[in-house]
Design an enzyme around this catalytic site. Structure first.
Site, PDB file in Angstrom:
ATOM      1  N   LYS A 202       0.908  -1.246  -0.002  1.00  0.00           N
ATOM      2  CA  LYS A 202      -0.068  -0.162   0.142  1.00  0.00           C
ATOM      3  C   LYS A 202       0.956   1.134   0.061  1.00  0.00           C
ATOM      4  CE  LYS A 202      -3.574   2.254   2.433  1.00  0.00           C
ATOM      5  NZ  LYS A 202      -4.472   2.337   3.706  1.00  0.00           N
ATOM      6  N   LYS A 256      -2.203  -1.523  -3.814  1.00  0.00           N
ATOM      7  CA  LYS A 256      -3.180  -0.161  -3.799  1.00  0.00           C
ATOM      8  C   LYS A 256      -2.403   0.927  -3.728  1.00  0.00           C
ATOM      9  CE  LYS A 256      -6.059   1.904  -0.309  1.00  0.00           C
ATOM     10  NZ  LYS A 256      -6.550   1.831   1.117  1.00  0.00           N
TER      11      LYS A 256
HETATM   12  C1  PBG Z   1      -7.021   3.756   5.667  1.00  0.00           C
HETATM   13  C2  PBG Z   1      -7.697   3.155   4.309  1.00  0.00           C
HETATM   14  C3  PBG Z   1      -7.346   4.054   3.348  1.00  0.00           C
HETATM   15  C4  PBG Z   1      -8.084   3.731   2.203  1.00  0.00           C
HETATM   16  C5  PBG Z   1      -8.546   2.531   2.774  1.00  0.00           C
HETATM   17  N1  PBG Z   1      -8.097   2.314   3.846  1.00  0.00           N
HETATM   18  C6  PBG Z   1      -6.868   5.590   3.173  1.00  0.00           C
HETATM   19  C7  PBG Z   1      -5.717   5.914   3.796  1.00  0.00           C
HETATM   20  O1  PBG Z   1      -4.691   5.343   3.859  1.00  0.00           O
HETATM   21  O2  PBG Z   1      -5.431   6.933   4.170  1.00  0.00           O
HETATM   22  C8  PBG Z   1      -8.361   4.391   0.950  1.00  0.00           C
HETATM   23  C9  PBG Z   1      -9.338   3.626  -0.058  1.00  0.00           C
HETATM   24  C10 PBG Z   1      -9.655   4.664  -1.141  1.00  0.00           C
HETATM   25  O3  PBG Z   1      -9.045   5.707  -1.435  1.00  0.00           O
HETATM   26  O4  PBG Z   1     -10.437   4.014  -2.182  1.00  0.00           O
HETATM   27  N2  PBG Z   1      -6.799   2.589   6.604  1.00  0.00           N
END
Ligand code: PBG
Length: 332
Positions: A202, A256
């Site tokens: 991520k 991601k």
């Molecule tokens: C945070 C989390 C995020 C997303 C899923 N879980 C955002 C972040 O890390 O700030 C993003 C998902 C999306 O943008 O659709 N635990």
């Protein structure tokens, strides 16, 4: 394997593109309804369907409505629904206790969905950001996001979700060592069949903006997430993270964001052959919707093409806010 091509005109590569029948026959990759995980946003209350302005077409839904959405998704053939809570600011604290409250919004929603639609798999989010007064995925001490104390909280969160009936746990926090801790906690409570889909690779990304609006974390977040989420310049590190998480007991892994990281999807699938997913995140969704609403692109065509790209890159499935629209299109 090197593709062989005879000289022209023996080879005319347009031949297999000449008709719909031939194109269908030779197509290597297809998108199916089985490839979809649908992320939805929860909100407390009754009969709430609250639009999210930065994600046209996406709603924050109260539990009664999300149960209806789960029924609809199941009828469409979508195998998994993934829950993200909008947490009332009054419930956000520095100790994040709401995260493992057995009666928090997510846990109540899991029980309601499993009760009404037992055959749809419910995936959850494990990270502290929806509950944290400072918007971070881990505890903050002296301005630092602390790893090991956060893991204890993530384990409590995981168990509360598993006890509520979650099928797939989705740790999105990027702390080190959380998968092993979560897996042994699940084993110790006889949750052998609860799967973990690790957000293994991520990235610290600008594409998450609309999501942070959707869960109400934008206002809360102080600083950035670069000490735990990956640097977009790195590629090999993604392989190390995936290998580590698989060794600790993850069943499936995720990359991601999605489209900007297809090279990572491809490398991970090629290297490990494990069930591999991509998250087409909120910013990707928002960009497609915004351009479509302006008439600048054909929204449906780009939606389908963007998801097919993940299959071509090697992914087994995709988390996408487009899931119901895609399923509807695929079902004709
Ligand atoms: C945070 C989390 C995020 C997303 C899923 N879980 C955002 C972040 O890390 O700030 C993003 C998902 C999306 O943008 O659709 N635990």
């Amino acid at each position: 394997m090197k593709p062989t091509v005879a000289p022209f005109p023996a080879a005319r590569l347009r031949r297999t593109r000449a008709t719909t029948a031939l194109r269908n026959l030779v197509r290597q990759n297809t998108l199916t309804v089985d490839d979809l995980i649908w992320p939805v946003f929860l909100r407390d209350g009754e009969n709430v369907m609250e639009p999210i302005s930065s994600m046209p077409g996406v709603m924050r839904q109260s539990i009664d409505n999300v149960v209806q959405s789960a029924k609809h998704a199941h009828l469409l053939g979508i195998p998994v629904i993934c829950l993200f809570p909008y947490t009332d600011p009054s419930l956000k604290t520095a100790d994040c206790a709401e995260a493992w409250n057995p009666d928090n919004l997510t846990n109540r929603a899991i029980r309601a969905i499993k009760d009404a639609v037992p055959d749809i798999a419910v995936m959850t989010d494990v990270a502290l950001d929806p509950y944290n007064i400072n918007g971070h995925d881990g505890f903050v001490e002296n301005g630092k996001i602390v790893n090991d104390r956060t893991i204890e909280a993530l384990v409590k969160m995981t168990l509360a979700q598993a006890r509520s009936g979650a099928d797939i746990i989705g740790p999105s926090d990027m702390m080190d060592g959380r998968i092993g801790a979560m897996r042994s906690a699940l084993e110790s409570e006889q949750f052998q069949d609860v799967a973990i889909l690790s957000y293994a690779a991520k990235y610290a990304s600008g594409y998450y903006g609309p999501f942070r609006d959707a869960v109400g974390a934008s206002g809360a977040l102080t600083g950035d997430k670069k000490t735990y989420q990956m640097d977009p310049g790195n590629s090999d590190e993604a392989l190390r993270l995936v290998e580590r998480d698989l060794n600790e007991g993850a069943d499936m892994v995720m990359i991601k964001p999605g489209i900007a990281y297809l090279d990572i999807c491809h490398r991970i699938k090629q290297s490990f052959g494990a069930p591999t997913f991509a998250y087409q995140v909120s910013g990707e969704y928002a960009m497609i919707q915004a351009a479509a609403q302006n008439g600048w692109i054909d929204g449906e065509a780009v939606m389908m093409e963007s998801l097919l790209a993940f299959k071509r890159a090697g992914c087994d499935g995709i988390l996408s806010y487009f899931a119901p629209a895609v399923a509807t299109a695929l079902n004709g």
